[in-house]
Design an enzyme around this catalytic site. Structure first.
Site, PDB file in Angstrom:
ATOM      1  NE  ARG A  10      -3.034  -9.447   0.666  1.00 10.60           N
ATOM      2  CZ  ARG A  10      -1.802  -8.954   0.748  1.00 10.60           C
ATOM      3  NH1 ARG A  10      -0.820  -9.684   1.249  1.00 10.60           N
ATOM      4  NH2 ARG A  10      -1.533  -7.725   0.343  1.00 10.60           N
ATOM      5  CE  LYS A  24     -10.609  -6.676   0.367  1.00 14.05           C
ATOM      6  NZ  LYS A  24     -10.195  -5.277   0.267  1.00 14.05           N
ATOM      7  CG  ASP A  51      -5.457  -7.122   2.361  1.00 15.91           C
ATOM      8  OD1 ASP A  51      -6.590  -7.252   1.851  1.00 15.91           O
ATOM      9  OD2 ASP A  51      -4.714  -6.153   2.133  1.00 15.91           O
ATOM     10  N   GLY A  85      -6.152  -3.541  -7.547  1.00 17.64           N
ATOM     11  CA  GLY A  85      -7.297  -2.701  -7.197  1.00 17.64           C
ATOM     12  C   GLY A  85      -6.851  -1.335  -6.712  1.00 17.64           C
ATOM     13  CB  SER A  98      -0.890   0.023   1.246  1.00 13.36           C
ATOM     14  OG  SER A  98      -1.820  -1.023   1.204  1.00 13.36           O
ATOM     15  NE  ARG A 142      -2.545   4.636   0.380  1.00 14.28           N
ATOM     16  CZ  ARG A 142      -3.124   3.479   0.019  1.00 14.28           C
ATOM     17  NH1 ARG A 142      -2.400   2.508  -0.518  1.00 14.28           N
ATOM     18  NH2 ARG A 142      -4.418   3.295   0.207  1.00 14.28           N
TER      19      ARG A 142
HETATM   20  C1  S3P Z   1      -5.621  -1.343   0.070  1.00 12.01           C
HETATM   21  C2  S3P Z   1      -6.857  -1.324   0.662  1.00 12.01           C
HETATM   22  C3  S3P Z   1      -7.641  -2.534   0.947  1.00 12.01           C
HETATM   23  C4  S3P Z   1      -6.784  -3.782   0.868  1.00 12.01           C
HETATM   24  C5  S3P Z   1      -5.889  -3.797  -0.330  1.00 12.01           C
HETATM   25  C6  S3P Z   1      -4.963  -2.596  -0.316  1.00 12.01           C
HETATM   26  C7  S3P Z   1      -4.931  -0.060  -0.176  1.00 12.01           C
HETATM   27  O1  S3P Z   1      -8.682  -2.628  -0.010  1.00 12.01           O
HETATM   28  O2  S3P Z   1      -7.610  -4.938   0.880  1.00 12.01           O
HETATM   29  O3  S3P Z   1      -5.105  -4.982  -0.352  1.00 12.01           O
HETATM   30  O4  S3P Z   1      -3.722  -0.075  -0.495  1.00 12.01           O
HETATM   31  O5  S3P Z   1      -5.579   0.981  -0.046  1.00 12.01           O
HETATM   32  P1  S3P Z   1     -10.090  -1.866   0.161  1.00 12.01           P
HETATM   33  O6  S3P Z   1      -9.855  -0.405   0.099  1.00 12.01           O
HETATM   34  O7  S3P Z   1     -10.921  -2.344  -0.998  1.00 12.01           O
HETATM   35  O8  S3P Z   1     -10.638  -2.318   1.473  1.00 12.01           O
END
Ligand code: S3P
Length: 432
Positions: free
Chosen positions: A390, A343, A316, A94, A22, A26
């Site tokens: 995962r 997911k 996760d 995602g 994450s 960013r």
């Molecule tokens: C993430 C947010 C989560 C997480 C994903 C990474 C992120 O998803 O499950 O692996 O980096 O913001 P959601 O925002 O859909 O909950």
């Protein structure tokens, strides 16, 4: 590609876990939007994060690799991105798709976002709806799915209550909000990971944060200042080693430099409640993110209930917690986790199906599962990972203690977040 699991009599070692997924996404995004050169150390070179990196190169940002995991990003400023000549490909990620949708909605050019088969089946209406309220112009398949065509346009701030606790949604809105006229106020139903807020503040953006309410107040022009970022090790990746050490007899593992952000640490809380022998020490802070070293050894685990507002803090890690539950004494109940169904795969179905094949006692719920333990897991079967990193890694951990080895289909998915996973795990296996 399928993977044959391996058993372990014990696990030993001192390991370092690759950078947080994450935070790596960013870091690329905010460094690209900053004025001047940023440097990122410990960037996670996995498929997901490399897709984000490539997209920013497509949008005209110079990003160079100084050495493995160490990158220089020549920020173009908030208004310096350029229209890409091609479709922007998010792969399985995602986070890339959703955060980029927010950002691209506010540019003065046209973009198309798409992903792999799994990502193109994940809901995007959760971001499209509020972004449209801000004035975004987005076309999507069935008004819900990628590919998204985005005609950037001027946006306005809104007051918005998020229908789901999702850091991806929150972050998409914050990125769009950087460009909006007027204040953006968002309220989360439960806490979700707050890396975007922390990193925006580190780059000099002021946010008012009051519990679950976040306000980006617009006075004057905003600007992000270039930074040097050190990405901590990913707790979600460390969790596989922690779980492996807990259930494998005679094990002891030390993991250095793991991020322990309180919006991510639900897994640590739950395993402590399950009776884990674990020590979290040497706690320090770097660029607004707390990190620590973690020592863990084999433990007798007991069942717990996992539900309510802790769910987003360990979302996760739930498939992995289900594996641990098979080795814990009693009845583990996981509820309030319907998000798992959208997911990288339907993680409830994938986990329940795999565990049943291994002989676990598990009941599927609409929003979770119930697991009775302890059970000696069998083997000799083939489990489908549904190309979900995962799920693949969770079952590799299960394989350490199963009676026989088994095969995991499409296990190459681990490269999405943790390419070196099986190599590091093998190095911890003590052959005796
Ligand atoms: C993430 C947010 C989560 C997480 C994903 C990474 C992120 O998803 O499950 O692996 O980096 O913001 P959601 O925002 O859909 O909950």
């Amino acid at each position: 590609m399928s993977f044959e699991t391996f058993q372990a009599k014990s696990l030993r070692g001192e390991i370092t876990i690759p950078g947080d997924k994450s935070i790596s996404h960013r870091a690329i995004i905010l460094s690209s939007l900053a004025e001047g050169n940023s440097y990122i150390k410990g960037f996670l070179e996995s498929d997901d994060c490399l897709h984000t990196l490539k997209i920013f190169q497509d949008l005209g940002v110079e990003i160079s690799r100084i050495e493995p995991g160490y990158y220089k990003v020549e920020g173009v400023g908030l208004n310096g991105l350029r229209e890409a000549r091609n479709v922007l490909y998010c792969g399985n990620s995602g986070t890339t798709a959703r955060l980029l949708a927010g950002l691209l909605s506010a540019q003065n050019f046209y973009s198309v976002l798409t992903g792999d088969n799994s990502l193109n089946g994940r809901p995007m209406d959760r971001i499209i709806n509020p972004l449209e309220k801000m004035g975004a112009r987005i076309w999507s398949r069935e008004n819900k799915y990628l590919p998204l065509s985005i005609m950037g346009s001027p946006l306005k701030g809104i007051n918005y209550e998020l229908p789901v606790a999702s850091a991806q949604l929150k972050s998409a809105l914050l990125l769009a909000g950087l460009y909006a006229q007027g204040d953006l106020k968002i309220v989360e139903p439960e806490y979700s990971r707050d890396h975007t807020e922390r990193m925006l503040q580190a780059f000099g953006v002021e946010l008012e944060i009051d519990g679950k309410e976040i306000t980006l107040r617009k006075r004057g022009t905003l600007k992000l200042d270039a930074q040097e970022i050190e990405v901590p090790g990913d707790l979600s990746s460390a969790a596989f080693f922690i779980a492996a050490a807990l259930i494998t007899p005679d094990s002891e593992i030390l993991i250095r430099n793991v991020g322990i952000n309180p919006t991510r640490d639900g897994f640590l809380k739950v395993i402590q409640e399950m009776g884990a022998s674990i020590e979290i020490f040497n706690i320090r802070e770097y660029a607004g993110e707390p990190l620590a070293d973690i020592w863990v050894m084999s433990s007798n685990l007991k069942a717990v209930s996992i539900e309510g507002d802790i769910i987003p803090l360990l979302i996760d890690e739930l498939p992995l917690l289900a594996i641990l539950a098979t080795q814990a004494e009693g009845r583990t109940v996981i509820r309030d986790a319907a998000e798992l169904r959208v997911k990288e795969s339907d993680r409830i179905t994938a986990t329940v199906e795999g565990l049943r094949k291994l002989g676990a006692r598990v009941e599927e719920l609409a929003d979770g599962m119930v697991i009775e333990g302890p059970v000696r897991l069998q083997g000799g079967v083939e489990i489908d990972s549904y190309y979900d990193h995962r799920i693949a890694m969770s079952f590799m951990v299960a394989g350490l203690v199963s009676q026989e080895s088994f095969r995991i289909k499409e296990a190459e998915a681990v490269k999405i977040s943790f390419p070196e996973f099986s190599t590091i795990l093998k190095n911890c296996v003590k052959a005796n």
